[in-house]
Scaffold this active site. Structure first.
Site, PDB file in Angstrom:
ATOM      1  N   LYS A  35       4.410  50.313  -9.603  1.00 14.69           N
ATOM      2  CA  LYS A  35       5.712  50.707  -9.046  1.00 14.69           C
ATOM      3  C   LYS A  35       6.612  49.474  -8.913  1.00 14.69           C
ATOM      4  O   LYS A  35       6.139  48.345  -9.080  1.00 14.69           O
ATOM      5  CB  LYS A  35       5.505  51.381  -7.690  1.00 14.69           C
ATOM      6  CG  LYS A  35       4.870  50.476  -6.637  1.00 14.69           C
ATOM      7  CD  LYS A  35       4.411  51.272  -5.418  1.00 14.69           C
ATOM      8  CE  LYS A  35       3.785  50.363  -4.376  1.00 14.69           C
ATOM      9  NZ  LYS A  35       3.138  51.118  -3.289  1.00 14.69           N
ATOM     10  N   TYR A 250      25.612  25.318   3.189  1.00 14.43           N
ATOM     11  CA  TYR A 250      26.445  26.164   4.057  1.00 14.43           C
ATOM     12  C   TYR A 250      26.010  26.045   5.508  1.00 14.43           C
ATOM     13  O   TYR A 250      24.812  26.047   5.813  1.00 14.43           O
ATOM     14  CB  TYR A 250      26.334  27.630   3.647  1.00 14.43           C
ATOM     15  CG  TYR A 250      27.133  27.974   2.410  1.00 14.43           C
ATOM     16  CD1 TYR A 250      28.517  27.865   2.391  1.00 14.43           C
ATOM     17  CD2 TYR A 250      26.480  28.416   1.265  1.00 14.43           C
ATOM     18  CE1 TYR A 250      29.237  28.195   1.249  1.00 14.43           C
ATOM     19  CE2 TYR A 250      27.201  28.751   0.125  1.00 14.43           C
ATOM     20  CZ  TYR A 250      28.577  28.632   0.130  1.00 14.43           C
ATOM     21  OH  TYR A 250      29.292  28.959  -0.994  1.00 14.43           O
TER      22      TYR A 250
HETATM   23  C1  PLP Z   1       1.810  50.629  -3.160  1.00 16.36           C
HETATM   24  C2  PLP Z   1       0.621  51.493  -2.974  1.00 16.36           C
HETATM   25  C3  PLP Z   1      -0.659  51.034  -3.341  1.00 16.36           C
HETATM   26  C4  PLP Z   1      -0.934  49.610  -3.762  1.00 16.36           C
HETATM   27  O1  PLP Z   1      -0.916  48.775  -2.638  1.00 16.36           O
HETATM   28  P1  PLP Z   1      -1.254  47.202  -2.719  1.00 16.36           P
HETATM   29  O2  PLP Z   1      -1.253  46.751  -1.324  1.00 16.36           O
HETATM   30  O3  PLP Z   1      -0.147  46.587  -3.523  1.00 16.36           O
HETATM   31  O4  PLP Z   1      -2.558  47.095  -3.407  1.00 16.36           O
HETATM   32  C5  PLP Z   1      -1.703  51.927  -3.250  1.00 16.36           C
HETATM   33  N1  PLP Z   1      -1.514  53.194  -2.810  1.00 16.36           N
HETATM   34  C6  PLP Z   1      -0.303  53.648  -2.435  1.00 16.36           C
HETATM   35  C7  PLP Z   1      -0.152  55.045  -1.958  1.00 16.36           C
HETATM   36  C8  PLP Z   1       0.802  52.813  -2.494  1.00 16.36           C
HETATM   37  O5  PLP Z   1       2.001  53.258  -2.092  1.00 16.36           O
END
Ligand code: PLP
Length: 354
Positions: A35, A250
């Site tokens: 994702k 800044y």
């Molecule tokens: C993002 C996600 C993962 C992966 O999590 P990590 O901490 O990056 O390993 C697994 N399961 C679900 C439902 C997620 O949303």
């Protein structure tokens, strides 16, 4: 010459990290989580490098279809499921798996009357209180889905898998609900996969570890045998000597305590570097440890060159990655590696090394 910032994605390290996930979960299938554009690394590029994974998990139907059309024939899971009933025919057509977390989704599946079974990952809210059916709603939800002909995988997600007793209650609740069901199960994110062999289930869902960062505060990625995948690098584009009392950047938030040599780096928050990284956040210049000073601006940040006399215009700077774990930079900036990696801006040229 172009602006020298770039992100380099090490595909060998990515594959190595998948191997680490497999070594921790030798009897589970691996649903690689890609994702957020593969945690900032480029979704299709990551999927291509990890083609030996057993499946990929993403969020959007359009991405899932793009992945299918790129030739990936194994499981593709939509982690938040479909967002409206009219997506169901496309799920079926492209043989995509979908999380089912709410009653309206079950009704939509029933109404769709698909002749091909829907691949449903039925999500139980075992305590995170984000998505999923309450334990008392679960039996009816399962029954309805099975009546609709769905092929069901049972799923939950841990809120505190990075803590030592973090999954005990959620795991007990999940197991109590599903113990007599002969259906595949999926529980573990990276933190659970690395810490809780009892919770592996049939499908593990690692994300962050594949990208070579640690999901735990107290244990580094290299201690788990993980290798960094993304290196964010740039160059010094200006240097100057400043006197005691001179202010940098800044707001003049950094004031030189004595004579210093400083350098300006072509990297700012519009590239995805965190603006809230304070003076002292580590950086490598010519491979040597230094620190940023003053506020990060949109396109530039300033580093201390006082102890790196050989540094000059064109000197290489590593913001994170090889030699400087993204977790260390994230901790200094008061955030987590996940946020830094996915915030990499589209304007940063990305290249892969095999
Ligand atoms: C993002 C996600 C993962 C992966 O999590 P990590 O901490 O990056 O390993 C697994 N399961 C679900 C439902 C997620 O949303």
């Amino acid at each position: 010459m172009t602006r020298p910032i770039r992100a380099t994605v090490d595909l060998t390290a990515l594959r190595h990290n998948l191997g680490v996930a497999r070594s921790y979960a030798p009897h589970s299938r691996i649903m690689a989580v890609i994702k957020a554009n593969g945690y900032g690394h480029g979704m299709l590029q990551v999927a291509k490098a990890l083609a030996s994974a057993d499946g990929f998990a993403i969020l959007n139907l359009a991405e899932a279809i793009a992945l299918r059309e790129s030739g990936f024939s194994k499981d593709i899971l939509l982690l938040e499921g479909f967002f409206s009933a009219d997506e169901i025919p496309l799920l079926v057509q492209h043989e995509l798996s979908t999380v089912i977390h709410a009653p309206w989704q079950i009704d939509a599946v029933l109404q769709a009357r698909s002749s091909t079974p829907i691949q449903a990952w039925l999500k139980i809210n075992s305590g995170m209180n984000r998505l999923g059916f309450q334990p008392d709603e679960f039996p009816a939800a399962l029954q309805k889905l099975q009546q609709a002909g769905a092929k069901v995988t049972l799923m939950t997600h841990f809120a505190c898998a990075d803590e030592s007793n973090g999954i005990t209650e959620q795991l007990a609740l999940f197991n109590a609900l599903v113990h007599d069901l002969q259906l595949p199960r999926s529980l573990s994110n990276s933190a659970a996969l690395l810490s809780f062999p009892d919770a592996l289930g049939d499908w593990a869902r690692p994300g962050i570890m594949l990208y070579g960062a640690s999901p735990m505060n107290h244990k580094s990625a290299s201690e788990f045998g993980l290798k960094p995948v993304m290196t964010l690098s740039s160059e010094i584009i200006a240097t100057r000597d400043i006197h005691a009392g001179a202010k940098v950047g800044y707001g003049g938030s950094f004031c030189a305590p004595g004579t210093m040599r400083i350098g300006t780096v072509a990297c700012g928050y519009a590239d995805g570097y965190p603006r809230h990284a304070p003076s002292g956040t580590p950086v490598l210049v010519e491979g040597q440890h230094s620190r940023i000073i003053g506020r990060v601006s949109m396109d530039m940040l300033t580093v201390d060159l006082t102890r790196i006399p050989e540094a000059r215009i064109g000197s290489p700077v590593t913001l994170w990655g090889e030699g400087l774990p993204v977790d260390v930079v994230a901790a200094a900036a008061g955030t987590i590696s996940y946020e830094l990696l996915c915030a990499i801006a589209a304007r940063v040229p990305m290249s892969e090394v095999a």
